[in-house]
Design an enzyme around this catalytic site. Structure first.
Site, short mmCIF file in Angstrom:
data_model
loop_
_atom_site.label_atom_id
_atom_site.label_comp_id
_atom_site.label_asym_id
_atom_site.label_seq_id
_atom_site.Cartn_x
_atom_site.Cartn_y
_atom_site.Cartn_z
N ASP B 52 0.82 -1.22 0.00
CA ASP B 52 0.00 0.00 0.00
C ASP B 52 0.86 1.27 0.00
O ASP B 52 2.05 1.21 0.31
CB ASP B 52 -0.86 0.03 1.27
CG ASP B 52 -2.16 -0.71 1.06
OD1 ASP B 52 -2.43 -1.13 -0.07
OD2 ASP B 52 -2.90 -0.87 2.06
N TYR B 112 7.15 -9.85 7.43
CA TYR B 112 6.90 -8.42 7.60
C TYR B 112 7.42 -7.98 8.96
O TYR B 112 7.45 -8.77 9.92
CB TYR B 112 5.40 -8.11 7.56
CG TYR B 112 4.80 -8.05 6.19
CD1 TYR B 112 4.83 -6.88 5.45
CD2 TYR B 112 4.17 -9.17 5.64
CE1 TYR B 112 4.26 -6.82 4.19
CE2 TYR B 112 3.59 -9.11 4.37
CZ TYR B 112 3.64 -7.93 3.65
OH TYR B 112 3.07 -7.87 2.41
#
Lengths: 257, 257
Positions: B52, B112
């Site tokens: 994003d 992540y």
């Protein structure tokens, strides 16, 4: 008038250094404008020392005198300033100090950090914030060069000239004491730390640049010794880039604080 | 046509996310333009997954097919791309892979990292790169919430909808396996790490946001358990900001590489 000591941090990249300039996009101008917006009038601020364009600060200090009618609590100052400042400049701490205190003249030393990134490709997050130096370095020789710097020396051959130095140079004008100089490597990041009584113009970057020349074998430890012992002769040609340098801390004696 | 696998890092702040957009200042557009300048014609690249706007990458992967007449050595690709790319996007590694390899479909997992900065004032160097979250957190409860996430679950209540999900939802469509989820604090920086088979849209940010709600006592561990066990019900309302998220690594089975 109450005098306040402010500790601040800034990203050096977007600014043309600390020192106020006529057309200057400088950190000092930025902070003075923020204070003017808070108080409704202009004030001069006085830093522990200037930093060059591109040099970062994690703990720069400055003081300002505020009319007694504008006295504010330390927390109120912190909140008001950070609300007015851009994110690239942050005030970390505010305290009221004695009117005899001076951010520059009361300082008894400073600590700097220099960051060198050694991986083949520079990570995007480090752009402008490290020296990307891929040369193979001998860490033993590097630490020996740093050890030579420690103690009291005439550092004029490790300083750039501002052009406003007195002539003839008074004895001790270029003399400084380095308390400690150390190097540590963590993953691909090499960090060199200096603490000392004070640092001449561009001195930390020239000490780093020269030590790296020694560590990659371009010059010898003897060259460094010679430059420290004999103040006649040309200055070092090796000045590390501004983006790797961080002013970490200004030391003040406890009685001031 | 030879197929190449590229590993890249980027600072998410200046970009509108990974995925190519018509008017978009996106990382994919930026890399495709760089390749076009090198080869003289356009190529499509295929990433392991989108990120994003504002999300960073330390090890995003993508592949591209290059006509055999344009075959280049891996080092030549690395140098050519980094010469064309802005400093906020860097290619870290290039390797030729089998034509059956696919950056997205051959991936067997991802890692992540989420960074939360907890000091009272946000340091300038961390702006846009951390979540500045000053709430007091219970680390024991935080780790318990992370432990609940581990294993195979239907994570639909920890995902935002893209709007293109099939209806009716096929069994297992929202099921993912989290291999590990851990939290570590170093000075003022809290880092939460996830590795898993795959992650739904905004899932890492929602897992972090929810775990932080638990750690500051706003919701209970039972609420998390309930959301993992019962896929009916509203999605989590807590989505941590994009700037704290880093795609660290994409896992591929060794036979592919």
């Amino acid at each position: 008038m109450p005098r306040y000591l402010f500790t601040c941090a800034y990203d050096g990249e977007p600014w043309h250094g600390w020192q106020s300039q006529v057309n200057g996009n400088t950190v000092q101008d930025c902070i003075e404008s923020a204070i003017a917006r808070i108080l409704g009038f202009s004030l001069r601020i006085h830093a522990a020392g200037r930093t060059d364009a591109g040099v970062h600060a994690l703990g720069q200090c400055f003081h300002a005198d505020v009319p007694i009618t504008c006295r504010m609590g330390e927390e109120a100052w912190l909140a008001a300033l950070n609300a007015q400042l851009p994110l690239s400049v942050r005030v970390l701490n505010v305290r009221e100090v004695s009117p005899d205190f001076h951010a520059r003249f009361s300082a008894c030393g400073k600590e700097y950090e220099y960051r060198i990134y050694r991986a083949p490709v520079l990570l995007p997050h480090f752009a402008g914030r490290v020296w990307h130096c891929r040369r193979p370095l001998n860490m033993v020789t590097l630490r020996r060069a740093l050890k030579l710097y420690c103690g009291e020396h005439d550092f004029r051959r490790f300083a750039a000239r501002r052009g406003n130095e007195p002539f003839p140079v008074p004895p001790g004008f270029f003399t400084r004491t380095i308390f400690s100089a150390s190097a540590g490597q963590h993953a691909d990041m090499l960090t060199i730390r200096f603490s000392g009584s004070g640092f001449l113009y561009r001195m930390v970057r020239m000490l780093v640049g020269t030590a790296i020349q020694v560590a990659c074998g371009a010059i010898s430890l003897y060259d460094v010794e010679e430059a420290l012992q004999h103040s006649e002769g040309a200055s070092s040609h090796f000045c590390a880039p501004a983006g790797g340098l961080y002013l970490v801390r200004v030391f003040y004696d406890e009685p001031w604080l």
